[in-house]
Design a protein around this motif. Structure first.
Motif, PDB file in Angstrom:
ATOM      1  N   GLY A 275      25.074  31.888  32.935  1.00 31.80           N
ATOM      2  CA  GLY A 275      25.114  31.160  34.240  1.00 31.80           C
ATOM      3  C   GLY A 275      26.027  31.540  35.264  1.00 31.80           C
ATOM      4  O   GLY A 275      27.036  32.017  34.789  1.00 31.80           O
ATOM      5  N   ALA A 276      26.052  30.762  36.510  1.00 35.31           N
ATOM      6  CA  ALA A 276      27.197  31.296  37.290  1.00 35.31           C
ATOM      7  C   ALA A 276      28.323  30.878  37.075  1.00 35.31           C
ATOM      8  O   ALA A 276      29.245  31.637  37.016  1.00 35.31           O
ATOM      9  CB  ALA A 276      26.654  30.704  38.737  1.00 35.31           C
ATOM     10  N   VAL A 282      34.369  34.648  33.549  1.00 33.55           N
ATOM     11  CA  VAL A 282      34.389  36.009  32.969  1.00 33.55           C
ATOM     12  C   VAL A 282      35.373  36.755  33.855  1.00 33.55           C
ATOM     13  O   VAL A 282      36.363  37.511  33.517  1.00 33.55           O
ATOM     14  CB  VAL A 282      33.380  36.514  32.420  1.00 33.55           C
ATOM     15  CG1 VAL A 282      33.481  38.180  32.071  1.00 33.55           C
ATOM     16  CG2 VAL A 282      32.663  35.693  31.283  1.00 33.55           C
ATOM     17  N   ILE A 283      34.706  37.003  35.205  1.00 31.09           N
ATOM     18  CA  ILE A 283      35.189  38.069  35.986  1.00 31.09           C
ATOM     19  C   ILE A 283      36.474  37.391  36.515  1.00 31.09           C
ATOM     20  O   ILE A 283      37.682  38.184  36.823  1.00 31.09           O
ATOM     21  CB  ILE A 283      34.331  38.241  37.083  1.00 31.09           C
ATOM     22  CG1 ILE A 283      32.874  38.734  36.548  1.00 31.09           C
ATOM     23  CG2 ILE A 283      34.871  39.290  38.240  1.00 31.09           C
ATOM     24  CD1 ILE A 283      33.145  39.876  35.759  1.00 31.09           C
ATOM     25  N   TYR A 369      28.544  29.250  44.747  1.00 29.96           N
ATOM     26  CA  TYR A 369      29.397  28.653  43.783  1.00 29.96           C
ATOM     27  C   TYR A 369      30.581  28.123  43.801  1.00 29.96           C
ATOM     28  O   TYR A 369      31.327  28.939  44.571  1.00 29.96           O
ATOM     29  CB  TYR A 369      29.216  29.453  42.130  1.00 29.96           C
ATOM     30  CG  TYR A 369      30.045  28.948  41.161  1.00 29.96           C
ATOM     31  CD1 TYR A 369      29.432  27.705  40.496  1.00 29.96           C
ATOM     32  CD2 TYR A 369      31.093  29.501  40.655  1.00 29.96           C
ATOM     33  CE1 TYR A 369      30.122  27.476  39.309  1.00 29.96           C
ATOM     34  CE2 TYR A 369      31.878  28.979  39.713  1.00 29.96           C
ATOM     35  CZ  TYR A 369      31.400  27.705  38.933  1.00 29.96           C
ATOM     36  OH  TYR A 369      32.157  27.414  37.727  1.00 29.96           O
ATOM     37  N   GLU A 370      30.896  26.862  43.409  1.00 28.72           N
ATOM     38  CA  GLU A 370      32.549  26.249  43.752  1.00 28.72           C
ATOM     39  C   GLU A 370      32.891  26.294  42.571  1.00 28.72           C
ATOM     40  O   GLU A 370      32.859  25.563  41.829  1.00 28.72           O
ATOM     41  CB  GLU A 370      32.076  24.838  44.618  1.00 28.72           C
ATOM     42  CG  GLU A 370      33.644  24.449  44.954  1.00 28.72           C
ATOM     43  CD  GLU A 370      33.313  22.784  45.650  1.00 28.72           C
ATOM     44  OE1 GLU A 370      34.466  22.361  45.799  1.00 28.72           O
ATOM     45  OE2 GLU A 370      32.448  22.659  46.060  1.00 28.72           O
ATOM     46  N   LEU A 414      29.806  43.672  40.320  1.00 28.72           N
ATOM     47  CA  LEU A 414      30.838  43.265  39.185  1.00 28.72           C
ATOM     48  C   LEU A 414      30.616  41.625  39.072  1.00 28.72           C
ATOM     49  O   LEU A 414      30.360  41.491  37.810  1.00 28.72           O
ATOM     50  CB  LEU A 414      32.305  43.813  39.429  1.00 28.72           C
ATOM     51  CG  LEU A 414      33.010  43.218  38.350  1.00 28.72           C
ATOM     52  CD1 LEU A 414      32.753  43.878  37.008  1.00 28.72           C
ATOM     53  CD2 LEU A 414      34.517  43.537  38.633  1.00 28.72           C
ATOM     54  N   ALA A 415      30.936  40.915  40.065  1.00 32.14           N
ATOM     55  CA  ALA A 415      30.715  39.457  39.933  1.00 32.14           C
ATOM     56  C   ALA A 415      29.515  39.234  39.482  1.00 32.14           C
ATOM     57  O   ALA A 415      29.395  37.952  38.622  1.00 32.14           O
ATOM     58  CB  ALA A 415      31.210  38.943  41.136  1.00 32.14           C
ATOM     59  N   SER A 416      28.426  39.532  39.820  1.00 35.02           N
ATOM     60  CA  SER A 416      27.089  39.138  39.650  1.00 35.02           C
ATOM     61  C   SER A 416      26.446  39.746  38.291  1.00 35.02           C
ATOM     62  O   SER A 416      25.677  39.145  37.604  1.00 35.02           O
ATOM     63  CB  SER A 416      26.206  39.520  40.757  1.00 35.02           C
ATOM     64  OG  SER A 416      26.485  38.634  41.910  1.00 35.02           O
ATOM     65  N   CYS A 417      26.840  41.235  38.097  1.00 37.13           N
ATOM     66  CA  CYS A 417      26.115  41.613  37.096  1.00 37.13           C
ATOM     67  C   CYS A 417      27.001  42.259  36.167  1.00 37.13           C
ATOM     68  O   CYS A 417      26.614  43.287  35.303  1.00 37.13           O
ATOM     69  CB  CYS A 417      25.262  42.772  37.777  1.00 37.13           C
ATOM     70  SG  CYS A 417      24.032  42.265  38.676  1.00 37.13           S
TER      71      CYS A 417
END
Length: 473
Positions: A275-276, A282-283, A369-370, A414-417
């Motif tokens: 999830g977001a 993680v990132i 996303y906050e 990177l952030a999304s995938c």
């Protein structure tokens, strides 16, 4: 085995997989000329892998464009200065599961099994030679010295690409993949205190061409504590630079490389399932680390008499004088002939001139996303918010039609995938996700026509007849 024998084996392997079947995507007519189903911008490893993946899915009306001369795509013979790749040699990538297309097969065809066993890490120049071979043996549709200037949304779900290097200056495509490498999602970063205070001839970012021959016998400073900083210091000293001083703001060099954990834990392959909140966490954690230099790179640099390492030494100011540049740290002032800046990059669609007609519609992570205060990272917030298949998403309904068909397969994914187009170790699982998303979108765009053709289909396949024979009395 020779390379000629390997080339034949590749053809046989692909033939067994029925590679190269008829294109299933409907053709599109346009008054301006040919419409490609997919144009891939970037002919480096990500773009080549994406092209092969599309061809395997029988999407053959594609084109790859690259602004560089043939054989010089990507960073490997331009600004990459490491001696070897940092990726473990056993990891596979753009072979997409075809053993004969792996780097190992290419290497063993020339140097045998013993030669492969002797390799510790893949030499950088040999990786580029492998990519050249990969492009040639697969006969991928790449044209070089074509530079994308602007993406313009056109009618009927098309995109008009304004380019340099093609007659007419435009190309039409239903789908566009931005396989534009590390810098393709934003720009390389030079701190303002350097960019605004020093003449351009006194510094260069590590992403640029640097004439180290001109710096023979000179003193240089390298700003940054990541792997690239030490790659450049080692390269410079080997080229004849007298002194290379590496300045790191941390008290200790980074020693943990989270990519190694991600390669073993399923994080790379399954990142899209998070999830977001988990993705962001993680990132954000990943950004706390610079990728450390490999031990051999550091030891190679440190062995030179002219190498110096300055820990806990952020630059507080720089200024030019008659001899070069003066760097100020809390430990004093240092004079150098030239500065090499290894401060990474910024990812933000607003920094890309080719996206200026659509970037206001592109959703960023900050829009979707906050993050909790302890994880909040402004650099991460500026990344585009993508689907698991690398498609751009819109901030509002008004921008959906303009962004439909645009896919981001560069470092800003990177952030999304996760580690996908941003690392060799990520391409193995990332390319199939990208290709599947493009194929799904093409299919659904033509859903009504495809379904109607299905319902109307009445070609008879069974034509045999049977007449009951008489039974003997």
């Amino acid at each position: 085995m020779s390379l000629e024998a390997l080339n034949q084996r590749v053809k046989e392997d692909l033939a067994y997989l029925a590679y190269g079947g008829a294109n299933w995507v409907r053709s599109t007519e346009h008054a301006e000329g040919h419409v490609y189903d997919v144009i891939i911008v970037g002919g480096g490893q990500s773009g080549l892998g994406a092209a092969f993946g599309l061809l395997r899915e029988r999407i053959s009306n594609i084109l790859v464009i690259d602004e560089n001369k043939a054989g010089l795509e990507g960073p490997w013979e331009t600004y990459a200065r490491m001696t070897t790749l940092r990726t473990p040699k056993h990891l596979t990538s753009i072979d997409l599961g075809i053993p004969s297309l792996t780097f190992r097969s290419w290497w063993e065809a020339q140097f045998g099994l013993e030669g492969w066993e002797a390799v510790d890490k893949i030499p950088r120049g040999d990786w580029m030679n492998y990519l050249r071979w990969y492009r040639d043996v697969l006969n991928l549709p790449v044209i070089n010295e074509v530079k994308l200037k602007l993406i313009e949304p056109a009618s009927e779900g098309l995109h008009r690409l304004h380019v340099e290097g093609v007659d007419g200056g435009t190309l039409l495509a239903r789908k566009v993949v931005l396989a534009t490498g590390i810098q393709g999602g934003g720009e390389w970063h030079v701190p303002p205190m350097i960019a605004e205070r020093l003449p351009r001839e006194l510094y260069a970012h590590t992403s640029e061409a640097i004439d180290f021959e001109r710096l023979r016998g000179k003193r240089i400073a390298v700003l940054g504590g990541g792997a690239s900083a030490f790659d450049n210091a080692s390269f410079a000293l080997a080229a004849g630079v007298a002194e290379a001083h590496v300045f790191v703001r941390r008290a200790q060099l980074p020693s943990v490389n989270p990519i190694r954990q991600m390669e073993q834990s399923g994080m790379i392959e399954r990142f899209h399932a998070l999830g977001a909140a988990d993705k962001y966490a993680v990132i954000s954690h990943f950004f706390q680390y610079n990728q450390p230099p490999t031990n051999d790179t550091f030891n190679r640099a440190a062995a030179w008499p002219g190498f110096e390492l300055h820990l806990n030494s952020p630059w507080l100011g720089v200024e030019a004088n008659e001899d070069g540049a003066v760097v100020t740290t809390a430990k004093g002032k240092f004079a150098f002939d030239f500065l090499v800046i290894s401060t990474g990059l910024l990812s933000d669609p607003a920094l890309r001139p080719e996206l200026k007609l659509v970037e206001s519609h592109i959703a960023r992570w900050a829009d979707c996303y906050e993050a909790p205060a302890e994880q909040r990272n402004e650099l991460l917030d500026a990344h585009p918010f993508l689907t698991p298949g690398f498609a751009m998403t819109s901030r509002s309904e008004a921008g959906e039609s303009q962004l439909h068909g645009l896919f981001v397969f560069n470092y800003s994914a990177l952030a999304s995938c996760g580690l996908s187009a941003s690392a060799i170790s990520g391409t193995k699982s990332a390319v199939p996700k990208l290709v599947s998303a493009i194929a799904d979108q093409l299919f659904l765009d033509d859903r009504e026509t495809i379904l109607q053709q299905f319902f109307d289909y009445d070609e008879r396949e069974f034509t045999a007849s049977w007449v009951k024979s008489s039974v003997p009395s």
